[in-house]
Design a protein around this motif. Sequence first.
Motif, PDB file in Angstrom:
ATOM      1  N   ALA A 110       0.824  -1.214   0.000  1.00  0.00           N
ATOM      2  CA  ALA A 110       0.000   0.000   0.000  1.00  0.00           C
ATOM      3  C   ALA A 110       0.856   1.260   0.000  1.00  0.00           C
ATOM      4  O   ALA A 110       0.507   2.267  -0.629  1.00  0.00           O
ATOM      5  CB  ALA A 110      -0.943  -0.010   1.204  1.00  0.00           C
ATOM      6  N   VAL A 111       1.997   1.216   0.706  1.00  0.00           N
ATOM      7  CA  VAL A 111       2.893   2.379   0.722  1.00  0.00           C
ATOM      8  C   VAL A 111       3.471   2.585  -0.686  1.00  0.00           C
ATOM      9  O   VAL A 111       3.486   3.698  -1.217  1.00  0.00           O
ATOM     10  CB  VAL A 111       4.030   2.207   1.766  1.00  0.00           C
ATOM     11  N   GLY A 112       3.928   1.493  -1.305  1.00  0.00           N
ATOM     12  CA  GLY A 112       4.491   1.591  -2.655  1.00  0.00           C
ATOM     13  C   GLY A 112       3.467   2.067  -3.668  1.00  0.00           C
ATOM     14  O   GLY A 112       3.740   2.958  -4.483  1.00  0.00           O
ATOM     15  N   TYR A 113       2.265   1.485  -3.621  1.00  0.00           N
ATOM     16  CA  TYR A 113       1.239   1.758  -4.637  1.00  0.00           C
ATOM     17  C   TYR A 113       0.521   3.078  -4.374  1.00  0.00           C
ATOM     18  O   TYR A 113       0.423   3.940  -5.247  1.00  0.00           O
ATOM     19  CB  TYR A 113       0.225   0.607  -4.659  1.00  0.00           C
ATOM     20  N   HIS A 427      -3.461  -3.896   9.954  1.00  0.00           N
ATOM     21  CA  HIS A 427      -3.567  -2.468  10.301  1.00  0.00           C
ATOM     22  C   HIS A 427      -2.485  -1.625   9.617  1.00  0.00           C
ATOM     23  O   HIS A 427      -2.682  -0.451   9.340  1.00  0.00           O
ATOM     24  CB  HIS A 427      -3.511  -2.281  11.825  1.00  0.00           C
ATOM     25  N   HIS A 428      -1.332  -2.253   9.330  1.00  0.00           N
ATOM     26  CA  HIS A 428      -0.258  -1.500   8.654  1.00  0.00           C
ATOM     27  C   HIS A 428      -0.716  -1.038   7.268  1.00  0.00           C
ATOM     28  O   HIS A 428      -0.275  -0.009   6.765  1.00  0.00           O
ATOM     29  CB  HIS A 428       0.993  -2.376   8.487  1.00  0.00           C
ATOM     30  N   TYR A 429      -1.592  -1.821   6.647  1.00  0.00           N
ATOM     31  CA  TYR A 429      -2.088  -1.497   5.305  1.00  0.00           C
ATOM     32  C   TYR A 429      -3.269  -0.539   5.384  1.00  0.00           C
ATOM     33  O   TYR A 429      -3.365   0.412   4.616  1.00  0.00           O
ATOM     34  CB  TYR A 429      -2.504  -2.785   4.573  1.00  0.00           C
ATOM     35  N   LEU A 430      -4.179  -0.811   6.337  1.00  0.00           N
ATOM     36  CA  LEU A 430      -5.433  -0.041   6.397  1.00  0.00           C
ATOM     37  C   LEU A 430      -5.233   1.387   6.888  1.00  0.00           C
ATOM     38  O   LEU A 430      -6.102   2.230   6.718  1.00  0.00           O
ATOM     39  CB  LEU A 430      -6.455  -0.774   7.268  1.00  0.00           C
ATOM     40  N   GLN A 431      -4.067   1.648   7.504  1.00  0.00           N
ATOM     41  CA  GLN A 431      -3.830   3.030   7.950  1.00  0.00           C
ATOM     42  C   GLN A 431      -3.354   3.927   6.796  1.00  0.00           C
ATOM     43  O   GLN A 431      -3.244   5.133   6.937  1.00  0.00           O
ATOM     44  CB  GLN A 431      -2.827   3.057   9.111  1.00  0.00           C
ATOM     45  N   ILE A 432      -3.086   3.305   5.649  1.00  0.00           N
ATOM     46  CA  ILE A 432      -2.681   4.089   4.470  1.00  0.00           C
ATOM     47  C   ILE A 432      -3.937   4.631   3.794  1.00  0.00           C
ATOM     48  O   ILE A 432      -4.881   3.895   3.527  1.00  0.00           O
ATOM     49  CB  ILE A 432      -1.891   3.205   3.468  1.00  0.00           C
ATOM     50  N   GLU A 433      -3.916   5.924   3.493  1.00  0.00           N
ATOM     51  CA  GLU A 433      -5.083   6.570   2.887  1.00  0.00           C
ATOM     52  C   GLU A 433      -5.435   5.919   1.546  1.00  0.00           C
ATOM     53  O   GLU A 433      -4.576   5.706   0.694  1.00  0.00           O
ATOM     54  CB  GLU A 433      -4.789   8.064   2.680  1.00  0.00           C
TER      55      GLU A 433
END
Length: 475
Positions: A110-113, A427-433
């Motif tokens: 999610a951070v990369g994309y 949660h590490h993924y879902l906290q990304i907007e």
Amino acid sequence: MAQSVVVQVGQCGNQIGCCFWDLALREHAAVNQKGIYDEAISSFFRNVDTRVVGDGGSISKGKICSLKARAILIDMEEGVVNEILQGPLRDVFDSKQLITDISGSGNNWAVGYKVFGSLYQEQILEKLRKSAEHCDCLQCFFIIHSMGGGTGSGLGTFLLKLLEDEFPEVYRFVTSVYPSGEDDVITSPYNSILAMKELNEHADCVLPIDNQSLFDIISKIDLMVNSGKLGTTIKPKSLVTSSAEAVKKWHQRPFDAMNNIVANLLLNLTSSARFEGSLNMDLNEISMNLVPFPQLHYLVSSLTPLYTLADVNIPTRRLDQMFSDAFSKDHQLIRADPKHSLYLACALMVRGNVQVSDLRRNIERLKPSLQFVSWNQEGWKTSLCSVPPVGHSHSLLALANNTCVKPTFMELKERFMRLYKKKAHLHHYLQIEGMEESGFMEAVSSLSGLIEEYNQLDATKSMPVEDFPRLSIAV
């Protein structure tokens, strides 16, 4: 002559890319003795007059001035790209074609994309357009990335969508390194499945590579070298390992040797488009002939002889043995067994002094042991390139569109579900907007759909092959 642009994303993509450019330069140096900038070199390199201020004037004919790789290097950590820029290949890369950050993607798709994708979209587009402008006839983008990390999987697949929107007519060939079961990135199943959905939708051809297979190949070569048998010594002036410390380094850094295997795959894949041959094959022909259904574009690759890759000095195997090897499990770059699965199509890309009759004879010999789908019994595509790999008489790359990739995808799905059922690390993924939990379900559903398509094909295995009557032609 058509050109290709290589886009290397993330740590793994850039390390493989670095090996590729090193080998490509060596291959062209061996063939191009006069130092003239020709069509073969132009497929991956620009010829630049560095005396011209600014961008440097491109020279399409005449002597080689300064070669610049048609490459874009992207990584959200600086380490690997900086290493490349301080290494022997530093002058090959145009500093305007690099994109780096310092924070990294934290092994999070999610951070990369989502984060870096939107942050760097304009910059990436600008560099893609610039690369395209330098080409007379841009045919293909090669994307090299890994599936398990954050930048390779996230930004690597974000890029695919950009390419499809911006250059819809240009082929997108993706070399994807899949994580092994013992991968040390705990979130790699999430990253891989989220990336798979993008590959399904936006790639023309994907060459899946399995880390474990590469490691097994290197271990086998290692065993051969250490067996002490006559002729199994590493060549001192090796194509693949360029320093005298090669053997010592090889034991310390098996990844270098593994990356070289993938680099060789790309060299062989493009050899027929770059060099002369009695039977040339363009990259668009691979996509055209090997991908009968849009989503089933995953091609299993095998290379032979494998010792080319470690430059082990072994007497050349008989030609027929080389063809047999290409269909054995030991030579696959992904753990799969195509012989006991169903072929949709198969390409044989041969290099060196091989005749069309050798090709035909071996296809006829191997055909009875391979199961092709009922409606494509003659699904062979072949190419003969007269220029062999450096230091060898001939080589063969086999690309198979085969249902044997299914177990790899099923195993990946199982590993994903084990994590997802516990909601571990979610949660590490879902906290990304912009990242919703539904994204995970869509990704796994996309993969399930792909697996089901392979299942349906496998179900036709036992169906009889109908021999339809041909129209008789009066003479």
